[in-house]
Scaffold this motif. Structure first.
Motif, PDB file in Angstrom:
ATOM      1  N   THR A 247       0.858  -1.176   0.000  1.00 31.28           N
ATOM      2  CA  THR A 247       0.000   0.000   0.000  1.00 31.28           C
ATOM      3  C   THR A 247       0.895   1.228   0.000  1.00 31.28           C
ATOM      4  O   THR A 247       1.817   1.306   0.802  1.00 31.28           O
ATOM      5  CB  THR A 247      -0.900   0.020   1.255  1.00 31.28           C
ATOM      6  OG1 THR A 247      -1.626  -1.197   1.318  1.00 31.28           O
ATOM      7  CG2 THR A 247      -1.864   1.192   1.210  1.00 31.28           C
TER       8      THR A 247
ATOM      9  N   ASP B 213       1.459   7.603   0.293  1.00 24.92           N
ATOM     10  CA  ASP B 213       0.825   8.866  -0.096  1.00 24.92           C
ATOM     11  C   ASP B 213      -0.637   8.655  -0.474  1.00 24.92           C
ATOM     12  O   ASP B 213      -1.052   7.572  -0.897  1.00 24.92           O
ATOM     13  CB  ASP B 213       1.571   9.490  -1.275  1.00 24.92           C
ATOM     14  CG  ASP B 213       3.020   9.816  -0.935  1.00 24.92           C
ATOM     15  OD1 ASP B 213       3.282  10.162   0.235  1.00 24.92           O
ATOM     16  OD2 ASP B 213       3.883   9.717  -1.829  1.00 24.92           O
ATOM     17  N   GLU B 214      -1.402   9.727  -0.316  1.00 27.05           N
ATOM     18  CA  GLU B 214      -2.802   9.719  -0.735  1.00 27.05           C
ATOM     19  C   GLU B 214      -2.863   9.935  -2.234  1.00 27.05           C
ATOM     20  O   GLU B 214      -2.072  10.689  -2.765  1.00 27.05           O
ATOM     21  CB  GLU B 214      -3.592  10.815  -0.004  1.00 27.05           C
ATOM     22  CG  GLU B 214      -3.707  10.593   1.487  1.00 27.05           C
ATOM     23  CD  GLU B 214      -4.555   9.392   1.878  1.00 27.05           C
ATOM     24  OE1 GLU B 214      -5.374   8.937   1.046  1.00 27.05           O
ATOM     25  OE2 GLU B 214      -4.397   8.913   3.001  1.00 27.05           O
ATOM     26  N   PRO B 215      -3.751   9.354  -2.977  1.00 31.57           N
ATOM     27  CA  PRO B 215      -4.667   8.319  -2.507  1.00 31.57           C
ATOM     28  C   PRO B 215      -3.919   7.001  -2.301  1.00 31.57           C
ATOM     29  O   PRO B 215      -3.005   6.670  -3.063  1.00 31.57           O
ATOM     30  CB  PRO B 215      -5.680   8.198  -3.636  1.00 31.57           C
ATOM     31  CG  PRO B 215      -4.914   8.578  -4.867  1.00 31.57           C
ATOM     32  CD  PRO B 215      -3.913   9.626  -4.395  1.00 31.57           C
ATOM     33  N   LYS B 216      -4.284   6.264  -1.282  1.00 30.38           N
ATOM     34  CA  LYS B 216      -3.649   4.981  -0.987  1.00 30.38           C
ATOM     35  C   LYS B 216      -3.933   4.014  -2.144  1.00 30.38           C
ATOM     36  O   LYS B 216      -5.069   3.823  -2.528  1.00 30.38           O
ATOM     37  CB  LYS B 216      -4.188   4.381   0.308  1.00 30.38           C
ATOM     38  CG  LYS B 216      -4.031   5.275   1.511  1.00 30.38           C
ATOM     39  CD  LYS B 216      -2.637   5.225   2.030  1.00 30.38           C
ATOM     40  CE  LYS B 216      -2.544   5.982   3.348  1.00 30.38           C
ATOM     41  NZ  LYS B 216      -1.219   6.313   3.724  1.00 30.38           N
ATOM     42  N   THR B 217      -2.863   3.449  -2.703  1.00 30.93           N
ATOM     43  CA  THR B 217      -3.007   2.492  -3.787  1.00 30.93           C
ATOM     44  C   THR B 217      -2.542   1.132  -3.293  1.00 30.93           C
ATOM     45  O   THR B 217      -1.440   1.002  -2.768  1.00 30.93           O
ATOM     46  CB  THR B 217      -2.146   2.911  -5.005  1.00 30.93           C
ATOM     47  OG1 THR B 217      -2.519   4.236  -5.394  1.00 30.93           O
ATOM     48  CG2 THR B 217      -2.332   1.961  -6.166  1.00 30.93           C
TER      49      THR B 217
END
Length: 170
Positions: free
Chosen positions: A34, A37-41
């Motif tokens: 995961t 950083d946003e957005p979590k991928t």
């Protein structure tokens, strides 16, 4: 040199991939990472073998200690110490190991072991003579090693670097 580059050259018959991010799940057949950083991928990778490493970051207690003592922390959250490993402004408080920041030393076991021995010697000397001058901490680099697979390792001791079978045998 990055460990991933060394792994690739040390074991060409054993292909490897590097995936950065937070490891969130490991099963017998795959891993899940995961991104921080946003957005979590979230990404899953099929695998047979996982080699996982982690960065060193100080535990939350260190921030509480630093705040209570009114001292600075480095970007990893470690407490900046004087040359004798004492906390600035606090002659009788020492920090050693992965909680200390001094001269760019890594938060590895050998630094902690040598730092702990140094602090122990200083405490004994202070008991015997409370006003005595203190010796600065001197780290002796004993080298490092990464064992990749049977017959494949990376070893560095001073200017000497060995990889592959020679590194594994050393």
């Amino acid at each position: 040199m990055l460990i991933t580059a060394l792994i690739a050259t040390a074991s060409p018959r054993q292909p490897s991939e590097t995936h950065l991010g937070a490891l969130s799940d490991v099963t017998g057949t795959d891993i899940e990472t995961t991104t921080k950083d946003e957005p979590k991928t979230v990404t899953r990778y099929d695998t047979r073998t996982v080699l996982w490493t982690a960065g060193v970051e100080a535990v939350p207690f260190v921030r509480t200690l630093a705040d209570a003592l009114g001292v600075e922390q480095d970007r990893s959250g470690r407490i900046a110490v004087e040359e004798d490993l004492s906390v600035p402004g606090h002659r009788n408080i020492w920090v050693a190991g992965d909680m200390m920041s001094l001269n760019g030393l890594s938060g590895v076991a050998e630094v902690a072991i040598q730092g702990g021995r140094h602090v122990g010697a200083l405490i004994a000397a202070d008991v015997a003579d409370p006003g005595a001058a203190r010796a600065p901490f001197t780290y002796r680099d004993l080298g490092s090693a990464a064992y990749i697979a049977r017959g494949h390792a990376l070893v560095q001791a001073g200017p000497l670097r060995m990889s592959g079978l020679l590194g594994w045998l050393s």
